[in-house]
Design a protein around this motif. Structure first.
Motif, mmCIF file in Angstrom:
data_model
loop_
_atom_site.group_PDB
_atom_site.id
_atom_site.type_symbol
_atom_site.label_atom_id
_atom_site.label_comp_id
_atom_site.label_asym_id
_atom_site.label_seq_id
_atom_site.Cartn_x
_atom_site.Cartn_y
_atom_site.Cartn_z
ATOM 1 N N THR A 105 0.841 -1.253 -0.121
ATOM 2 C CA THR A 105 0.154 -0.101 -0.031
ATOM 3 C C THR A 105 0.995 1.111 0.002
ATOM 4 N N ALA A 140 1.193 4.302 -3.007
ATOM 5 C CA ALA A 140 0.830 5.642 -2.816
ATOM 6 C C ALA A 140 1.978 6.528 -3.275
ATOM 7 N N GLU A 152 2.146 9.287 -6.360
ATOM 8 C CA GLU A 152 2.718 10.611 -6.330
ATOM 9 C C GLU A 152 3.711 10.829 -7.209
ATOM 10 N N LYS A 198 2.007 11.287 -10.711
ATOM 11 C CA LYS A 198 1.493 12.569 -10.743
ATOM 12 C C LYS A 198 2.547 13.612 -11.389
ATOM 13 N N ALA A 236 4.745 16.693 -5.370
ATOM 14 C CA ALA A 236 4.241 15.545 -4.622
ATOM 15 C C ALA A 236 3.747 15.987 -3.437
ATOM 16 N N ASP A 237 2.780 15.362 -2.795
ATOM 17 C CA ASP A 237 2.199 15.530 -1.338
ATOM 18 C C ASP A 237 2.849 14.634 -0.222
ATOM 19 N N ALA A 241 2.066 14.021 2.808
ATOM 20 C CA ALA A 241 1.023 13.722 3.618
ATOM 21 C C ALA A 241 0.664 12.584 2.758
ATOM 22 N N ALA A 242 0.682 12.220 1.549
ATOM 23 C CA ALA A 242 -0.134 11.119 0.822
ATOM 24 C C ALA A 242 0.744 9.735 1.024
ATOM 25 N N VAL A 243 1.920 9.868 1.501
ATOM 26 C CA VAL A 243 2.664 8.689 1.869
ATOM 27 C C VAL A 243 2.815 8.461 3.376
ATOM 28 N N GLU A 244 3.503 7.345 3.591
ATOM 29 C CA GLU A 244 3.792 6.899 5.074
ATOM 30 C C GLU A 244 4.986 7.636 5.625
ATOM 31 N N ARG A 249 8.553 9.593 3.124
ATOM 32 C CA ARG A 249 8.532 11.183 2.910
ATOM 33 C C ARG A 249 9.773 11.800 2.628
#
Length: 307
Positions: free
Chosen positions: A218, A222, A226, A229, A243-244, A246-249, A253
């Protein structure tokens, strides 16, 4: 090592989980073998201690026998009656035979008393009483003999292990034994307990490995999303896209931060180049690009300076 690097991370995690489960099973099997050996050692020690207790009883009667043959016979009779009545662990008993060998006293099979046992054999053909005599002759400390003998109240012989020791003053061989199917039943119960616990732990390890692999898949998905994107943004010319994190573990980051830093490093020269080309198209001379561009960006910077 290179082979493992070619495997997906989830596959490596599954391999580690499998190794952990295999190690747990191997440890459990080894522990069972150790427990079985210790159980047999404890049984052997109990048999030896029980026979030595009877030996002490016989020694007591021999020491207090009245002088002469009549006194000796009376002491032996009293000793045999005492031994005949002895029980331990509920049903275990003692018997006495001599070196002939002849049965002197058997509490559960009185029909054997006085009988010649030299040809008496178990169903496998083992002449067990001859082996008992050989064991006590071989060592004054006694010895163990394995054979088959019926349980009390049963007709079919089962495996039994006995300890015998010679009471030399009277030439008596004192023995007692344990039925090995009882020991094996205890060991089976212990095996079920140990292997059941090991199986539960193995299931927990496998579940943890599966959940870890699922969580990793998962998280990687993610991260891949990103990255996708950013790729789409570059293809669309949207260089301001980022890229965000907060969208990944949290563990991924720093990777997102690196991807965004790459975008920043790429977008600056592209924007400056685009602005310089716009000025040239208007017939204006663009000012020298700020900063020291490197590599192919450096070549572009030099070309703009010569324009």
């Amino acid at each position: 090592m290179q082979l493992t690097h070619r495997l997906p991370i989830a596959a490596r995690l599954a391999g580690v989980t499998g190794l952990a489960v295999a190690a747990l099973v191997a440890t459990s099997v080894h522990s069972l073998r150790v427990l079985e050996e210790r159980a047999m050692e404890e049984r052997r020690a109990k048999l030896r201690a029980a026979v030595e207790t009877v030996e002490a009883l016989l020694a007591h009667h021999a020491a207090h026998a009245a002088p002469g043959d009549a006194g000796r016979a009376e002491a032996q009779r009293a000793a045999l009656e005492a031994v005949r009545a002895l029980r331990y662990e509920g049903r275990e008993y003692f018997w006495v035979n001599d070196l002939a060998p002849r049965m002197v006293m058997h509490p559960l099979k009185p029909e054997l008393d006085g009988r010649d046992l030299s040809v008496h054999a178990d169903p496998t053909g083992k002449r067990l009483f001859m082996e008992m005599v050989a064991a006590v002759r071989a060592s004054p400390d006694g010895g163990f003999v394995a054979y088959r003998w019926p349980k009390p109240g049963a007709a079919d012989p089962v495996r039994k292990l006995s300890f015998v020791k010679l009471f030399a003053p009277w030439g008596w061989v004192v023995g007692t034994g344990v039925y090995l199917d009882d020991v094996e039943a205890i060991q089976r119960h212990e095996a079920v307990r140990v292997l059941g616990a090991a199986g539960l732990v193995a299931l927990l390890i496998a579940a943890a490995g599966w959940l870890g692999a699922r969580s990793l898949r998962t998280a990687v998905a993610a991260l891949r999303a990103e990255a996708g994107k950013l790729t789409s943004a570059v293809e669309a010319g949207a260089l301001s896209a980022r890229a965000d994190p907060a969208a990944v573990e949290p563990e991924f980051r720093p990777v997102i931060a690196g991807m965004n830093a790459t975008m920043d490093a790429f977008a600056g020269p592209i924007r400056a180049t685009s602005e310089a080309l716009a000025q040239l198209s208007r017939g204006e001379v663009p000012p020298p690009a700020s900063g020291a561009w490197k590599g192919e960006f450096g070549a572009v910077q030099d070309a703009l300076a010569r324009a």
